[in-house]
Design a protein around this motif. Sequence first.
Motif: not given
Length: 124
Positions: A8-33
Motif C-alpha cells: 500500500q502506498p504511503k503517499g505520493d512522491f513528487e520531484c520539485q524540479l521535473c514534476g515526476l510523480t509516483a506513489p511511494y511505499s517507504y521512506y527511510g534507509q532500510k526498505p522493507p523485505n
Amino acid sequence: MDSRKEAQPKGDFECQLCGLTAPYSYYGQKPPNTHSVVLLEESYVMKDPFVPDKDKFLILGSQCSLCNRRVCVGTECSLFYSKRFCLPCVNENLQEFPLEIRQDLDKRKSHSKSHPSKKTDART
C-alpha cells in the motif's frame, strides 16, 4: 496479510524540479523485505512494479541536503556525492565540489546540448 500492507502506498512522491510523480511505499534507509540493504540516504522507495519479487524496489528520490527540496534521482534533477544535492544547489555551490564532479557536470551539459530533450512538443 503483511505483504498487502507493505504494498500500500504511503503517499505520493513528487520531484520539485521535473514534476515526476509516483506513489511511494517507504521512506527511510532500510526498505522493507530487504535483508542486508541499507541505503546511504533517507529515500522515497516503491516496490518494483515490473518484477514479482517483493524484495525488489525502486528508489524514487530524496531531499536535497542543502535546500530540502524533494528531488528524483534523475541526472537532470540531482546528484549524489556523499549526500543528495539538487542541480540548482550544485550549480550555486559548484566550486565546493571536487574537480571530477564538475567535469562530469560539464559532460552532462554538453551531452544534453547535442541531444535535445524529448520533452519538446512535436505537434508544432
